[in-house]
Design an enzyme around this catalytic site. Structure first.
Site, short mmCIF file in Angstrom:
data_model
loop_
_atom_site.label_atom_id
_atom_site.label_comp_id
_atom_site.label_asym_id
_atom_site.label_seq_id
_atom_site.Cartn_x
_atom_site.Cartn_y
_atom_site.Cartn_z
N SER A 101 -41.67 -37.13 34.56
CA SER A 101 -42.76 -37.35 33.61
C SER A 101 -42.38 -38.45 32.61
O SER A 101 -42.06 -39.57 33.02
CB SER A 101 -43.10 -36.02 32.92
N ASP A 111 -50.85 -34.36 41.42
CA ASP A 111 -50.44 -34.42 40.00
C ASP A 111 -51.68 -34.70 39.16
O ASP A 111 -52.34 -35.73 39.32
CB ASP A 111 -49.41 -35.54 39.84
N HIS A 167 -47.62 -31.68 39.02
CA HIS A 167 -46.81 -32.53 38.15
C HIS A 167 -45.39 -32.01 37.96
O HIS A 167 -44.42 -32.75 38.05
CB HIS A 167 -47.50 -32.64 36.79
#
Length: 451
Positions: A258, A352, A386
């Protein structure tokens, strides 16, 4: 009170069955192996002593460091020998998962409190799992108990050393495998939540890597917010690892997820001493804070708040929130990935919902090719969200986003996401072994697309 008797390799408990008012002479055994293990180790669980074809429900329960309870309930039917083996017996419809899946009792647990993500914050203590077996496929939590057992799953392997790091400005924890070393070195950079998270670094150290869990804001004397970051701070961390006597050179690896993904892209582009970089659902745009290094400044990519969707009241879908960093008006946020001279492994969850990770991986590939560099290895995982974590950590469908300020959905389907976590964790280790140790390590491959 949980009752269990531990053998050296197997946790087992017998309970005498009570059919009606008569006490049966047979007993049911729930066997979990091993008694204690690392969290990423496959689960071995068997039930003996059932009647052929008997329906049972297997419940799993664990509590996180904050006391939040996570549970699952799987439905099974005993085979002709009165046995259930999760490595070959299918979970039946109506339970937390279906089909043959040895990891199902682990990855299928869900919190009682909505939007709670399972995160191990103190790796010095294990997570304690409780397994219980009940007759039938009912949903009554107070139903008769046939057998129970327990297992401890740790993120810190036996003999792994944890050393709090306060070197110059750098803050974090260094994890060193047992033995004299030197070991291949990795820096693990977390996402935008701030603070210090150690569970990935400690697991990697348990698998043979000298790993630095790096904090970069909201920890000890570091800045409390993420308004501006200096890459010189991360350079200090790289130099610390390169000079450490128990870290094998000449270069180190980076692992970022991320926001940590765009940071390791930036570190690879601007800093020396990086040999291998793994980016998990990262962005080629600088996110959330001004990033500076010497005479270079990357602005945070802009956002279009009109693109936020609300699939449920109070929960946001921010997949399309970011502007395109390849467009000329937003290129001041684009990380010059093509300047990097390291090897890349890009892990992509195709579902995601935090942002379009597929786009960012393909953009990184093109930026490298445009500079005459080698294409990165890209692994795409269908129906994967994600938060691609180490194996058996359950999918978090939605939780609070620190930068957005409200819960957001993360994407992914539980079983496919779980399979991706098992496969990607092996691939990450193999990649670091290959490029930091110059040794090939083969991993079991699940469904994926490799570019």
């Amino acid at each position: 009170m949980l009752l269990s008797v531990f053998a050296p390799a197997v946790s087992r408990l017998h309970r005498t069955l009570l059919p009606g008012s008569a006490r049966a002479m047979s007993a049911v055994s729930l066997l979990v192996s091993p008694e204690r293990c690392l969290y990423d180790r496959p689960l071995q669980l068997r039930v003996l002593g059932l009647s052929p074809g008997q329906d049972v429900t297997l419940r799993t329960a664990l509590s996180d460091d904050g006391g939040e309870l996570f549970t699952s309930a799987a439905h099974y039917r005993a085979d002709g020998g009165g046995e259930v083996d999760v490595s070959r017996s299918p979970g039946l419809a109506g339970g937390s998962y279906t089909g043959v899946d040895p990891g199902g009792p682990l990855w299928s647990v869900q919190p009682r409190t909505p939007y709670r993500r399972l995160v191990k914050k103190d790796v010095r203590s294990p997570l304690r799992l409780r397994f219980s077996l009940h007759p039938g496929h009912g949903g009554d939590t107070g139903e008769e108990l046939l057998a129970e057992a327990a297992q401890e799953r740790s993120f810190l392997g036996e003999g792994v050393r944890r050393e709090p790091l306060r070197e110059g400005r750098v803050r974090g924890s260094l994890f060193l495998p047992p033995g004299p070393g030197p070991f291949p070195g990795v820096i693990e950079v977390p996402g935008a939540g701030g603070g210090l998270l150690e569970y990935k670094a400690s697991l990697l150290a348990s698998r043979g890597f000298a790993t630095l869990a790096l904090a970069y804001y909201n920890y000890e004397d570091l800045p409390k917010d993420m308004k501006a970051l200096q890459l010189e701070y991360f350079e200090e961390a790289v130099n610390y690892m390169l000079q450490h006597p128990q870290v094998k050179g000449p270069g180190i690896g980076l692992l970022g997820h991320s926001k940590g993904g765009d940071l390791v892209f930036s570190m690879s582009a601007f800093l020396k001493g990086i040999t291998a970089t793994v980016v998990v659902n990262g962005s080629v745009a600088n996110i959330g804070a001004v990033l500076s290094y010497k005479d270079n400044t990357l602005l945070p990519i802009g956002i279009d708040t009109k693109k936020v969707k609300y699939p449920k009241p109070g929960i946001a879908d921010i997949h399309d929130l970011l502007y395109n960093p390849l467009e000329e008006s937003h290129r001041k946020s684009l990380i010059p990935v093509g300047k990097a001279d390291c090897k890349f492994l890009l892990i992509v969850g195709e579902d995601d919902r935090n942002w379009n990770s597929t786009f960012h991986a393909q953009a990184a590939c093109q930026l490298l090719v445009d500079e005459g560099k080698e294409k990165p290895e890209i692994v795409y995982y269908p129906k994967t969200g994600h938060y691609i974590e180490p194996p058996y950590i359950p999918l978090c469908e939605a939780s609070m986003h620190r930068l957005v300020g409200l819960p957001v959905i993360w994407g992914g389907k539980p079983k496919e996401h779980a399979m991706a976590q098992v496969d990607s964790w092996q691939r990450i280790q193999a990649f670091f072994h290959e490029h930091l140790n110059k040794t090939e390590v083969k991993s079991k491959v699940y469904e994926r697309v490799v570019e």
